[in-house]
Design a protein around this motif. Structure first.
Motif, PDB file in Angstrom:
ATOM      1  N   PRO A  75       0.844  -1.193   0.000  1.00 58.43           N
ATOM      2  CA  PRO A  75       0.000   0.000   0.000  1.00 58.43           C
ATOM      3  C   PRO A  75       0.879   1.244   0.000  1.00 58.43           C
ATOM      4  O   PRO A  75       2.069   1.185   0.333  1.00 58.43           O
ATOM      5  N   ALA A  77       2.225   4.571   1.791  1.00 57.70           N
ATOM      6  CA  ALA A  77       2.461   4.813   3.211  1.00 57.70           C
ATOM      7  C   ALA A  77       1.244   5.472   3.852  1.00 57.70           C
ATOM      8  O   ALA A  77       0.637   6.374   3.282  1.00 57.70           O
ATOM      9  N   ASP A  78       0.881   4.981   5.043  1.00 58.11           N
ATOM     10  CA  ASP A  78      -0.249   5.555   5.762  1.00 58.11           C
ATOM     11  C   ASP A  78       0.081   6.977   6.216  1.00 58.11           C
ATOM     12  O   ASP A  78       1.211   7.251   6.657  1.00 58.11           O
ATOM     13  N   PRO A  79      -0.874   7.891   6.150  1.00 62.66           N
ATOM     14  CA  PRO A  79      -0.635   9.231   6.701  1.00 62.66           C
ATOM     15  C   PRO A  79      -0.509   9.163   8.217  1.00 62.66           C
ATOM     16  O   PRO A  79      -1.177   8.369   8.873  1.00 62.66           O
ATOM     17  N   ARG A 246      -1.800  -3.725  12.097  1.00 60.94           N
ATOM     18  CA  ARG A 246      -1.147  -3.353  10.844  1.00 60.94           C
ATOM     19  C   ARG A 246       0.355  -3.570  11.003  1.00 60.94           C
ATOM     20  O   ARG A 246       0.929  -3.254  12.048  1.00 60.94           O
ATOM     21  N   ALA A 251       2.781  -0.277   6.714  1.00 58.67           N
ATOM     22  CA  ALA A 251       2.240   1.053   6.964  1.00 58.67           C
ATOM     23  C   ALA A 251       3.119   2.138   6.366  1.00 58.67           C
ATOM     24  O   ALA A 251       2.638   3.225   6.040  1.00 58.67           O
ATOM     25  N   ARG A 252       4.407   1.848   6.211  1.00 54.84           N
ATOM     26  CA  ARG A 252       5.314   2.801   5.570  1.00 54.84           C
ATOM     27  C   ARG A 252       5.481   2.508   4.082  1.00 54.84           C
ATOM     28  O   ARG A 252       6.323   3.105   3.411  1.00 54.84           O
ATOM     29  N   GLY A 253       4.697   1.550   3.541  1.00 56.23           N
ATOM     30  CA  GLY A 253       4.727   1.273   2.115  1.00 56.23           C
ATOM     31  C   GLY A 253       5.923   0.475   1.647  1.00 56.23           C
ATOM     32  O   GLY A 253       6.267   0.500   0.464  1.00 56.23           O
ATOM     33  N   ASN A 280      -4.882  -0.099  16.481  1.00 58.90           N
ATOM     34  CA  ASN A 280      -5.452   1.208  16.158  1.00 58.90           C
ATOM     35  C   ASN A 280      -4.946   2.255  17.142  1.00 58.90           C
ATOM     36  O   ASN A 280      -4.810   1.989  18.340  1.00 58.90           O
ATOM     37  N   HIS A 283       0.788   4.689  15.197  1.00 57.28           N
ATOM     38  CA  HIS A 283       1.181   4.929  13.803  1.00 57.28           C
ATOM     39  C   HIS A 283       2.683   4.717  13.624  1.00 57.28           C
ATOM     40  O   HIS A 283       3.480   5.028  14.515  1.00 57.28           O
TER      41      HIS A 283
END
Length: 307
Positions: A75, A77-79, A246, A251-253, A280, A283
């Motif tokens: 994915p 990277a998550d914000p 996660r 999460a960092r792609g 959850n 991050h």
């Protein structure tokens, strides 16, 4: 030649689709899935050039399955919310390996990364004195260590942060240290994980512990860190991710990041066995592998932020 080249991809795809996790061979095949299915790509090109429809269809199905299974690991990277950057910590994890603790290498790792929380796996009783000295030198004075003569289930957590609680969490095949620490006024629970490797006689503990972790996560969310001896192509590990966790690397792609074996001259780390899994509200600001420090596993580093 085309069908012969496609056989590894067909075999591992069949195991993945069937959800088989019944022993060391199938577990290893699934761990190698991202690489084992690569031959399907040149076979697809060969089939197109030679107009072999059956071979081309089989190769195309394998390529599609490969991309489908890889996609969750790739994915963007998550914000990271700006509020999470106000409550941060650095977490380092290392399976020290069965060949012995490299205390000099560990000292270099701690000097470079300056972790707030350190998780170690495969810790033997003989390491206690040397570990205590180097950890105290780096301010990691609070923690919980469980040693084991068999070393595979020995592990510990240490921190420079205030400790709110410490316990050994019980699972079918193990007891793993679990700490709740204070991160700038926010509580965060971290648990070290080291499942038994999926050898035939230990396979039931491997899968049972992963499934028990998933059940516990729904009631008591925690950052899970360590050597899971598993990845997203293993059904029990996917169940763990479905509990709301996660992978920090994802999460960092970063996608598939091999962590084992790290001690072979001609073979790079191919298997992604080590993970930092986030509930959850936690991050990944950054996540990466550090250089090898005398172990057959690469260290993991994750810089985390809390909502």
């Amino acid at each position: 030649m085309g069908w012969l080249g496609l056989l590894p991809a067909l075999a591992v795809a069949a195991i993945r689709i069937a959800g088989v996790n019944g022993g060391p061979r199938t577990a290893l095949a699934l761990a190698l899935l991202p690489l084992a299915m690569l031959p399907a790509y040149p076979v697809l090109v060969l089939a197109a050039l030679t107009r072999r429809r059956a071979l081309g269809l089989a190769a195309a199905v394998n390529v599609a399955a490969h991309l489908l299974w890889l996609w969750p690991a790739l994915p963007p990277a998550d914000p990271v919310p700006s509020a999470a950057r106000a409550h941060t910590l650095t977490l380092v994890s290392l399976n020290v390996g069965s060949s012995g603790l490299d205390i000099v290498g560990l000292d270099r790792l701690l000097t470079r990364e300056q972790p707030d929380v350190l998780a170690l796996q495969e810790v033997k009783p003989a390491y206690r004195t040397a570990l205590t000295q180097v950890l105290h030198a780096h301010g990691l004075t609070a923690g919980l260590l469980r040693t084991d003569q068999r070393h595979l289930q020995g592990g510990g957590l240490w921190t420079r942060l205030p400790v709110l609680s410490a316990e050994l969490a019980d699972y079918p095949g193990a007891r793993w240290p679990r700490l709740t620490v204070d991160v700038a006024g926010r509580p965060l629970t971290v648990q070290v994980v080291h499942t038994w490797p999926p050898h035939s006689e230990l396979h039931r503990y491997w899968s049972a512990d992963l499934l028990a972790l998933a059940r516990a996560q729904r009631d008591e969310p925690a950052v899970l860190v360590g050597d899971f001896n598993a990845g997203r192509d293993h059904a029990p590990f996917r169940e763990l991710l479905r509990s709301g966790l996660r992978d920090a690397m994802g999460a960092r792609g970063h996608g598939h990041v091999g962590t084992w074996p790290a001690d072979r001259r001609l073979i790079p780390p191919l298997l992604e066995l080590d993970h930092v899994l986030l509930p959850n509200g936690v991050h990944a600001i950054d996540a990466y592998t550090a250089p090898a420090v005398g172990s057959d596993h690469l260290p993991l580093v994750a810089r985390l932020g809390l909502n």
